[in-house]
Write a protein that holds these residues in place. Structure first.
Motif, short mmCIF file in Angstrom:
data_model
loop_
_atom_site.label_atom_id
_atom_site.label_comp_id
_atom_site.label_asym_id
_atom_site.label_seq_id
_atom_site.Cartn_x
_atom_site.Cartn_y
_atom_site.Cartn_z
N ARG A 154 1.06 -1.14 -0.01
CA ARG A 154 0.08 0.15 0.04
C ARG A 154 1.04 1.21 0.12
N LEU A 155 2.07 1.35 0.85
CA LEU A 155 2.96 2.28 0.81
C LEU A 155 3.56 2.38 -0.47
N GLN A 156 3.92 1.65 -1.10
CA GLN A 156 4.59 1.64 -2.38
C GLN A 156 3.62 2.16 -3.37
N ASP A 157 2.48 1.69 -3.38
CA ASP A 157 1.18 2.03 -4.36
C ASP A 157 1.18 3.52 -4.60
N ARG A 158 1.34 4.09 -3.19
CA ARG A 158 0.99 5.49 -2.89
C ARG A 158 2.30 6.52 -3.01
N GLY A 159 3.31 5.76 -3.52
CA GLY A 159 4.65 6.60 -3.83
C GLY A 159 5.17 7.00 -2.59
N VAL A 160 5.03 6.13 -1.30
CA VAL A 160 5.78 6.44 -0.25
C VAL A 160 7.23 6.01 -0.24
N HIS A 161 8.09 6.66 0.28
CA HIS A 161 9.50 6.10 0.12
C HIS A 161 9.93 5.28 1.40
N ILE A 162 10.09 4.06 1.05
CA ILE A 162 10.74 3.09 2.02
C ILE A 162 11.84 2.17 1.50
N ASP A 163 12.98 2.39 2.52
CA ASP A 163 14.03 1.52 1.78
C ASP A 163 14.13 0.09 2.18
N GLY A 164 13.48 -0.22 3.41
CA GLY A 164 13.84 -1.66 3.81
C GLY A 164 13.03 -1.95 5.08
#
Ligand code: XIL
Length: 372
Positions: free
Chosen positions: A236-246
């Motif tokens: 969900r974070l990635q689909d909404r363009g949120v930056h997460i590295d690991g």
């Protein structure tokens, strides 16, 4: 198994210089006994230098505890560090207008002097978050806007204070529920901000320190049901363009709970989503989950320590196989005497979850892990 010639040579050189240092220490007493002892041990940080960092967590109390053996181990065995408690909200920002950096600053200094990369732990957690964050007055809930502003201020100030010195932050810790039919855990953050609080936290963290890596950290992600919930959260974070590295897989194992196939699958699952994977809080209790007996008050039976060594060896085989996906394996404590397993979940019950015993001597598990 990958053991480069350079690595072998480096270990010999180090072992040899260790012996020389020990002789020197005996001759002219320039080195403490504890430090001299550490010199002749192989070092986890060197043994795995080409694979991943090996880290350790402790709190500022260790720095002036007089436990020379633990400090010597911390400074020689590990090349990554996580403050066990001193950056948690309640400790570093106990009141709205009061920040308490002293303990964490002292730990940062130790880490930097010993060339350890530092993970900030942790920004948003359901524990150790003081009530004032969520209230206008005692018992009166604050609005979502107020809580978001407080979170933004907290991140800007604390992440700003350590900017450039912290490699990555555990932005959100333990958001996922362990209950079967519940996705996110019932937490003051969920109550105050709603389901998108994880997203808000990552957005604000990115804004506060664009140079730091940002992680989601949680336990029992090797268990399929919880892992699937984490996959959903991250997707969900990635689909909404949120930056997460690991992602940080805490790795609080118990002797009988290590399932290497599931650990491998978990690392592969998150790596396939484009995340770096860290094992962020590794230990291995001799007690099962929910077991409240105190069976080993005076020491651990040798056969259990041997079994623990086998389980650690099996885990590190999985880590080695997946070294290209892993950046860091961090132990939650320097030695058995400093582990939170001695007081959680059962107060004052000695446990034996780490690689070194209470005197700082290597256990069978240490030798199993450095053997590769
Ligand atoms: C623990 C510390 O080790 C204890 O000293 C403290 O009393 C409570 O917190 N998951 C986490 C860590 O993310 O922050 C916890 O650390 C252990 C479980």
């Amino acid at each position: 198994m990958k053991q480069t010639k350079r690595n072998v040579l480096a270990q010999w050189v180090r072992a040899l210089s260790g012996v020389m240092l020990t002789l020197l220490a005996a001759g002219c007493s320039t080195q403490s006994g504890a430090e001299a002892q550490q010199d002749v041990l192989p070092n986890l940080r060197d043994v795995y230098a080409h694979d991943f960092r090996v880290g350790v967590a402790f709190s500022h109390g260790l720095l002036d505890s007089g436990d020379a053996a633990a400090l010597a181990l911390a400074g020689t065995q590990f090349n990554a560090f996580t403050p066990e408690n001193d950056m948690k909200w309640a400790n570093i920002h106990p009141k709205e207008n009061a920040y308490n950096y002293g303990p964490a600053d002292a730990l940062m200094l130790f880490a930097e002097q010993h060339h350890m990369s530092v993970t900030g732990h942790t920004l948003v957690w359901h524990q150790e978050s003081p009530n004032w964050i969520f209230e206008d007055a005692p018992g009166v809930p604050a609005s979502r806007e107020t809580v978001l502003l407080r979170l933004r201020e907290h991140m800007r100030t604390v992440m700003g204070h350590y900017r450039g010195r912290i490699h990555g932050w555990d932005v959100v810790n333990e958001a996922i529920s362990t209950k079967k039919d519940e996705w996110l855990r019932d937490s003051p953050w969920l109550k105050a901000l709603g389901e998108d609080y994880v997203e808000q936290a990552f957005r604000l963290a990115r804004e506060a320190d664009p140079g730091a890596e940002l992680y989601y950290n949680d336990y029992n992600l090797e268990q399929p049901v919880k892992r699937e919930k984490a996959v959903r959260l991250i997707k969900r974070l990635q689909d909404r363009g949120v930056h997460i590295d690991g992602i940080g897989l805490q790795g609080h194992f118990t002797l009988k709970s290590v399932d290497t196939a599931e650990v491998a699958k978990t690392i592969e699952t998150f790596a396939a989503m484009g995340l770096r994977v860290n094992i962020s809080e590794l230990d291995m209790s001799l007690y099962g989950y929910g077991d409240r007996d105190n069976r080993y008050p005076d020491g651990a039976p040798a056969e259990l320590l041997a079994e623990q060594a086998d389980q650690y060896a099996a885990l590190f085989q999985v880590f080695l196989t997946h070294h290209d996906k892993l950046d860091r394996i961090t132990f939650w404590g320097v030695h058995d005497g400093l582990s939170y397993a001695n007081y959680m979940p059962v107060k004052d019950r000695p446990d034996y979850p780490l690689l070194f015993d209470r005197a700082g001597k290597p256990k069978p598990a240490f030798y199993a892990v450095v053997k590769r």
